[in-house]
Design a protein around this motif. Structure first.
Motif, PDB file in Angstrom:
ATOM      1  N   PRO A 198      49.558  24.069  13.819  1.00 41.52           N
ATOM      2  CA  PRO A 198      49.414  23.310  12.571  1.00 41.52           C
ATOM      3  C   PRO A 198      50.569  22.313  12.443  1.00 41.52           C
ATOM      4  O   PRO A 198      51.718  22.644  12.742  1.00 41.52           O
ATOM      5  N   VAL A 199      50.268  21.090  12.017  1.00 39.70           N
ATOM      6  CA  VAL A 199      51.291  20.053  11.866  1.00 39.70           C
ATOM      7  C   VAL A 199      51.037  19.273  10.586  1.00 39.70           C
ATOM      8  O   VAL A 199      49.947  19.325  10.018  1.00 39.70           O
ATOM      9  N   THR A 200      52.063  18.554  10.155  1.00 41.71           N
ATOM     10  CA  THR A 200      51.934  17.641   9.029  1.00 41.71           C
ATOM     11  C   THR A 200      52.180  16.231   9.537  1.00 41.71           C
ATOM     12  O   THR A 200      53.206  15.963  10.169  1.00 41.71           O
ATOM     13  N   LEU A 201      51.254  15.326   9.276  1.00 39.30           N
ATOM     14  CA  LEU A 201      51.364  13.968   9.775  1.00 39.30           C
ATOM     15  C   LEU A 201      52.310  13.139   8.920  1.00 39.30           C
ATOM     16  O   LEU A 201      52.800  13.597   7.887  1.00 39.30           O
ATOM     17  N   ASN A 202      52.565  11.914   9.343  1.00 36.45           N
ATOM     18  CA  ASN A 202      53.558  11.078   8.690  1.00 36.45           C
ATOM     19  C   ASN A 202      53.235  10.816   7.227  1.00 36.45           C
ATOM     20  O   ASN A 202      54.137  10.670   6.397  1.00 36.45           O
ATOM     21  N   ASP A 203      51.946  10.768   6.885  1.00 36.60           N
ATOM     22  CA  ASP A 203      51.564  10.500   5.492  1.00 36.60           C
ATOM     23  C   ASP A 203      51.370  11.775   4.685  1.00 36.60           C
ATOM     24  O   ASP A 203      50.891  11.733   3.555  1.00 36.60           O
ATOM     25  N   GLY A 204      51.736  12.927   5.253  1.00 39.75           N
ATOM     26  CA  GLY A 204      51.620  14.197   4.546  1.00 39.75           C
ATOM     27  C   GLY A 204      50.325  14.938   4.780  1.00 39.75           C
ATOM     28  O   GLY A 204      50.134  16.044   4.258  1.00 39.75           O
ATOM     29  N   THR A 205      49.416  14.388   5.564  1.00 44.29           N
ATOM     30  CA  THR A 205      48.130  15.022   5.839  1.00 44.29           C
ATOM     31  C   THR A 205      48.301  16.259   6.716  1.00 44.29           C
ATOM     32  O   THR A 205      49.040  16.225   7.710  1.00 44.29           O
ATOM     33  N   ALA A 206      47.619  17.331   6.362  1.00 42.21           N
ATOM     34  CA  ALA A 206      47.624  18.529   7.191  1.00 42.21           C
ATOM     35  C   ALA A 206      46.703  18.317   8.388  1.00 42.21           C
ATOM     36  O   ALA A 206      45.608  17.767   8.261  1.00 42.21           O
ATOM     37  N   ALA A 207      47.152  18.760   9.550  1.00 40.03           N
ATOM     38  CA  ALA A 207      46.391  18.570  10.777  1.00 40.03           C
ATOM     39  C   ALA A 207      46.659  19.741  11.708  1.00 40.03           C
ATOM     40  O   ALA A 207      47.530  20.580  11.450  1.00 40.03           O
ATOM     41  N   VAL A 208      45.910  19.781  12.802  1.00 44.33           N
ATOM     42  CA  VAL A 208      46.170  20.729  13.890  1.00 44.33           C
ATOM     43  C   VAL A 208      46.270  19.923  15.172  1.00 44.33           C
ATOM     44  O   VAL A 208      45.466  19.020  15.415  1.00 44.33           O
TER      45      VAL A 208
END
Length: 252
Positions: free
Chosen positions: A178-188
């Motif tokens: 799980p990661v958080t992208l530069n704009d704050g979006t949750a991603a995998v």
């Protein structure tokens, strides 16, 4: 950097160097391997996954003058987007890339690709061979981002790990985080490495790396696919690689 002589060309880099846009053109873009073992067991990988290159923080200033790439399968609706440095070659948003199964049937499509030609490599026909590429995979149904991200890697890594003779390169296991992208979006983000020493062709490294960063959109799960040769010279560095991944944005 591996020798620029007869080291392997596998399917994705042959395809993407000519930027084919339809499935029928994909097979024509494949360069046949001249030397390879008859079989290769993907589970018996000689390559290790290595440290996670997708680390670091990226404020707005980091992306100054980066190109924004976006596109959809139909050309309609609000597309996801990502960024690449201006040194990359950005293709039209309608440019289509496909991944196929063992029978040549298309199992995934992507649009809006970009390529890094900083390795200054050309094949025997004089066509540039990219050291890295990215593409926005078309949305897939479902809300399980880890499953979608893992599936995207399993699907798209075939474009790197199988040559025109049907020889498979060894793979590491897939790692999903799980990661958080530069704009704050949750991603995998899921990633895998490929042992390319079983292939032969121009400018090939010993290893390649493929990753999928996956987000939820109204149309389904969208993955940014990234693939690169792990070269010792003229390679895409980890910070740029991570910055591209972190720049993925869902449609507004």
């Amino acid at each position: 950097m591996a020798s620029s002589g007869l080291r392997g060309t596998v399917r994705a880099f042959a395809i993407l160097s000519v930027a084919v846009t339809v499935g029928a053109g994909v097979a024509a873009g494949v360069v046949q391997a001249t030397e390879a073992p008859a079989t290769s067991e993907p589970g018996a990988a000689k390559v290790e996954l290595g440290t996670n290159p997708f680390v670091g923080t990226f404020d707005a200033d980091y992306y100054v003058n980066w190109a924004i790439q976006s596109g959809t399968a139909t050309g309609e609706g609000k597309p996801a987007s990502y960024r690449v440095p201006l040194s990359w070659t950005v293709k039209s948003t309608s440019t289509e890339l496909v991944a196929t199964d063992d029978a040549g049937v298309t199992v995934a499509r992507g649009h809006a690709p970009s390529y890094y030609f900083g390795n200054n490599c050309r094949n025997g026909a004089g066509t540039e061979v990219p050291a890295a590429w990215t593409v926005l995979a078309d949305p897939v149904p479902g809300t399980d981002l880890e499953a979608a991200s893992t599936s995207a890697v399993e699907t798209w890594v075939r474009t790197v790990a199988r040559n025109a003779d049907g020889v498979d390169a060894p793979l590491t296991s897939i790692e999903s985080t799980p990661v958080t992208l530069n704009d704050g979006t949750a991603a995998v983000r899921s990633r895998v490495r490929v042992d390319l020493t079983v292939f032969n062709g121009p400018c090939l490294a010993d290893q390649a790396e493929l990753a999928a960063t996956t987000i939820a959109t109204d149309e389904g799960a969208v993955s940014l696919i990234q693939s690169r040769y792990l070269l010792s010279e003229r390679a895409v560095g980890d910070r740029v690689w991570a910055g591209i991944a972190a720049s993925l944005r869902a449609p507004d």
